[in-house]
Design a protein around this motif. Structure first.
Motif, mmCIF file in Angstrom:
data_model
loop_
_atom_site.group_PDB
_atom_site.id
_atom_site.type_symbol
_atom_site.label_atom_id
_atom_site.label_comp_id
_atom_site.label_asym_id
_atom_site.label_seq_id
_atom_site.Cartn_x
_atom_site.Cartn_y
_atom_site.Cartn_z
ATOM 1 N N ILE A 138 4.118 17.524 1.732
ATOM 2 C CA ILE A 138 2.982 16.953 1.009
ATOM 3 C C ILE A 138 3.334 15.528 0.590
ATOM 4 O O ILE A 138 4.460 15.229 0.204
ATOM 5 N N SER A 139 2.369 14.651 0.668
ATOM 6 C CA SER A 139 2.596 13.220 0.475
ATOM 7 C C SER A 139 3.113 12.868 -0.919
ATOM 8 O O SER A 139 2.939 13.623 -1.879
ATOM 9 N N LEU A 140 3.750 11.700 -1.007
ATOM 10 C CA LEU A 140 4.176 11.133 -2.282
ATOM 11 C C LEU A 140 2.935 10.749 -3.086
ATOM 12 O O LEU A 140 2.069 10.025 -2.593
ATOM 13 N N PHE A 141 2.836 11.241 -4.324
ATOM 14 C CA PHE A 141 1.639 11.017 -5.128
ATOM 15 C C PHE A 141 1.615 9.603 -5.725
ATOM 16 O O PHE A 141 2.662 8.973 -5.887
ATOM 17 N N PRO A 142 0.422 9.114 -6.085
ATOM 18 C CA PRO A 142 0.328 7.801 -6.746
ATOM 19 C C PRO A 142 0.822 7.857 -8.181
ATOM 20 O O PRO A 142 1.194 8.925 -8.688
ATOM 21 N N ILE A 143 0.817 6.698 -8.840
ATOM 22 C CA ILE A 143 1.145 6.584 -10.264
ATOM 23 C C ILE A 143 -0.073 5.981 -10.950
ATOM 24 O O ILE A 143 -0.759 5.137 -10.384
ATOM 25 N N GLY A 144 -0.357 6.419 -12.172
ATOM 26 C CA GLY A 144 -1.574 5.997 -12.840
ATOM 27 C C GLY A 144 -1.498 4.622 -13.469
ATOM 28 O O GLY A 144 -0.451 4.199 -13.968
ATOM 29 N N GLN A 145 -2.613 3.921 -13.470
ATOM 30 C CA GLN A 145 -2.697 2.610 -14.102
ATOM 31 C C GLN A 145 -2.430 2.718 -15.600
ATOM 32 O O GLN A 145 -1.907 1.787 -16.222
ATOM 33 N N ILE A 157 2.870 -4.049 -9.010
ATOM 34 C CA ILE A 157 1.811 -3.908 -8.012
ATOM 35 C C ILE A 157 2.419 -3.564 -6.655
ATOM 36 O O ILE A 157 1.974 -2.650 -5.963
ATOM 37 N N GLU A 158 3.471 -4.277 -6.266
ATOM 38 C CA GLU A 158 4.096 -4.036 -4.973
ATOM 39 C C GLU A 158 4.749 -2.663 -4.920
ATOM 40 O O GLU A 158 4.725 -1.997 -3.881
ATOM 41 N N ALA A 159 5.322 -2.238 -6.043
ATOM 42 C CA ALA A 159 5.948 -0.915 -6.083
ATOM 43 C C ALA A 159 4.920 0.178 -5.847
ATOM 44 O O ALA A 159 5.144 1.114 -5.078
ATOM 45 N N GLN A 161 2.007 -0.129 -4.380
ATOM 46 C CA GLN A 161 1.516 -0.217 -3.006
ATOM 47 C C GLN A 161 2.524 0.349 -2.020
ATOM 48 O O GLN A 161 2.151 0.846 -0.950
ATOM 49 N N ALA A 162 3.809 0.304 -2.388
ATOM 50 C CA ALA A 162 4.851 0.834 -1.509
ATOM 51 C C ALA A 162 4.732 2.338 -1.318
ATOM 52 O O ALA A 162 5.236 2.883 -0.330
ATOM 53 N N ILE A 163 4.058 3.033 -2.241
ATOM 54 C CA ILE A 163 3.854 4.472 -2.089
ATOM 55 C C ILE A 163 3.108 4.754 -0.791
ATOM 56 O O ILE A 163 3.449 5.687 -0.048
ATOM 57 N N ASN A 164 2.092 3.945 -0.492
ATOM 58 C CA ASN A 164 1.346 4.136 0.755
ATOM 59 C C ASN A 164 2.217 3.849 1.974
ATOM 60 O O ASN A 164 2.072 4.507 3.009
ATOM 61 N N ILE A 165 3.115 2.876 1.841
ATOM 62 C CA ILE A 165 4.009 2.560 2.954
ATOM 63 C C ILE A 165 4.972 3.719 3.201
ATOM 64 O O ILE A 165 5.250 4.091 4.346
ATOM 65 N N VAL A 166 5.487 4.302 2.120
ATOM 66 C CA VAL A 166 6.355 5.476 2.245
ATOM 67 C C VAL A 166 5.619 6.599 2.963
ATOM 68 O O VAL A 166 6.135 7.221 3.904
ATOM 69 N N ASN A 167 4.396 6.877 2.536
ATOM 70 C CA ASN A 167 3.624 7.964 3.141
ATOM 71 C C ASN A 167 3.329 7.700 4.615
ATOM 72 O O ASN A 167 3.461 8.595 5.455
ATOM 73 N N ASP A 168 2.920 6.474 4.930
ATOM 74 C CA ASP A 168 2.620 6.150 6.327
ATOM 75 C C ASP A 168 3.862 6.284 7.200
ATOM 76 O O ASP A 168 3.805 6.818 8.319
ATOM 77 N N SER A 169 4.985 5.798 6.699
ATOM 78 C CA SER A 169 6.232 5.865 7.465
ATOM 79 C C SER A 169 6.709 7.302 7.618
ATOM 80 O O SER A 169 7.203 7.696 8.685
ATOM 81 N N PRO A 188 -4.679 9.715 -0.641
ATOM 82 C CA PRO A 188 -5.921 8.932 -0.630
ATOM 83 C C PRO A 188 -7.050 9.552 -1.462
ATOM 84 O O PRO A 188 -7.917 8.831 -1.962
ATOM 85 N N ILE A 189 -7.033 10.865 -1.621
ATOM 86 C CA ILE A 189 -8.069 11.528 -2.409
ATOM 87 C C ILE A 189 -7.763 11.402 -3.903
ATOM 88 O O ILE A 189 -8.675 11.364 -4.737
ATOM 89 N N LEU A 190 -6.480 11.315 -4.236
ATOM 90 C CA LEU A 190 -6.066 11.252 -5.642
ATOM 91 C C LEU A 190 -6.113 9.838 -6.205
ATOM 92 O O LEU A 190 -6.207 9.654 -7.420
ATOM 93 N N ALA A 191 -6.038 8.824 -5.340
ATOM 94 C CA ALA A 191 -5.883 7.436 -5.780
ATOM 95 C C ALA A 191 -7.173 6.645 -5.672
ATOM 96 O O ALA A 191 -8.080 6.985 -4.906
ATOM 97 N N ASP A 192 -7.227 5.549 -6.448
ATOM 98 C CA ASP A 192 -8.356 4.627 -6.334
ATOM 99 C C ASP A 192 -8.067 3.585 -5.252
ATOM 100 O O ASP A 192 -7.051 3.660 -4.555
ATOM 101 N N SER A 193 -8.944 2.593 -5.126
ATOM 102 C CA SER A 193 -8.816 1.601 -4.061
ATOM 103 C C SER A 193 -7.587 0.709 -4.222
ATOM 104 O O SER A 193 -7.153 0.074 -3.260
ATOM 105 N N LYS A 194 -7.011 0.651 -5.425
ATOM 106 C CA LYS A 194 -5.821 -0.168 -5.668
ATOM 107 C C LYS A 194 -4.535 0.637 -5.562
ATOM 108 O O LYS A 194 -3.446 0.099 -5.747
ATOM 109 N N GLY A 195 -4.660 1.930 -5.279
ATOM 110 C CA GLY A 195 -3.489 2.760 -5.107
ATOM 111 C C GLY A 195 -3.022 3.479 -6.356
ATOM 112 O O GLY A 195 -1.998 4.167 -6.331
ATOM 113 N N TYR A 196 -3.741 3.320 -7.466
ATOM 114 C CA TYR A 196 -3.401 4.009 -8.704
ATOM 115 C C TYR A 196 -4.079 5.373 -8.752
ATOM 116 O O TYR A 196 -5.131 5.586 -8.144
ATOM 117 N N PHE A 197 -3.488 6.295 -9.510
ATOM 118 C CA PHE A 197 -4.130 7.574 -9.772
ATOM 119 C C PHE A 197 -5.528 7.341 -10.341
ATOM 120 O O PHE A 197 -5.718 6.536 -11.258
#
Length: 225
Positions: A138-145, A157-159, A161-169, A188-197
């Protein structure tokens, strides 16, 4: 080389890391001595520990082994206590604490963090893939704003966003290297457009809320036998 940009807002990042670290300091426990015999094993960190798996999948053969604060290597150690063929399916949630640990090093580049985490994931999945008929990572979950509301911290911000890079890789590596390991990307279902929970999906910016667990359970349900 891609690196994190250092700014005056590092104090906000340190607050985030302190908060995450404090939430993850739970004693590590061993698997019970008795050998599990069943169909579905759920193993991982606090995300599994807080998941009411037996309520969501009532009537199924389940073994649930979630321990808060665990890194990927700890989960691998516990997983290796399972006898080969002791269960058909294994569902794994891991990586949040490793991500925090890597982000704590301000000199660590994005590539180095990614390589470190993917190497740990590979060791975990190598062990899991020979023990179970099917493994679901199961994918690495986001972190909340809410944990860090200051968007001006470029490293933060970069950290995130790196969650998506980890998941894609990780998804790419699983498809390339394993025949019986499958990636379930719920992020993607748990996060908003900026990658936050999304606020409604988390109880504290780190852990899932009841709504978050509803989403996770619905996504995983087709694979639970």
């Amino acid at each position: 080389m891609i690196g994190f940009i250092c700014t005056k807002a590092h104090r906000h990042l340190l607050f985030v890391l302190f908060f995450l670290s404090a939430c993850s300091k739970t004693a590590i426990v061993e698997l019970p001595e008795e050998e599990f015999k069943g169909t579905n094993v759920f193993i991982g960190d606090s995300h599994v520990a807080g998941w009411e798996v037996r309520e969501y999948y009532a009537g199924k053969s389940l073994g649930v082994y979630g321990v808060g604060g665990e890194r990927i290597r700890h989960i691998q150690t516990r997983l290796e206590k399972f006898v080969i063929g002791s269960a058909d399916n294994c569902f794994i949630i891991a990586g949040t604490n490793d991500f925090v640990e890597s982000t704590r090093d301000l000199q660590l580049s994005l590539e180095e963090m990614l390589d470190r985490m993917l190497a740990a994931y590979s060791r975990l999945l190598d062990s899991a893939s020979v023990r179970f008929e099917k493994v679901y990572m199961i994918s690495l979950f986001p972190i909340g704003q809410a944990v860090n509301p200051d968007y001006s911290c470029q490293r933060c911000i970069e950290a995130y966003q790196a969650i998506n890079i980890v998941n894609d890789s990780l998804q790419t590596r699983i498809a390339r290297d394993y025949q019986n390991v499958f990636f379930i990307n719920v992020t993607p279902i748990l996060a908003d457009s900026k990658g936050y929970f999304i606020n409604e999906n988390t109880s504290d910016g780190i852990h899932l809320s009841s709504r978050g667990y509803d989403i996770l359970s619905s996504k995983v349900n087709p694979y639970v036998r």
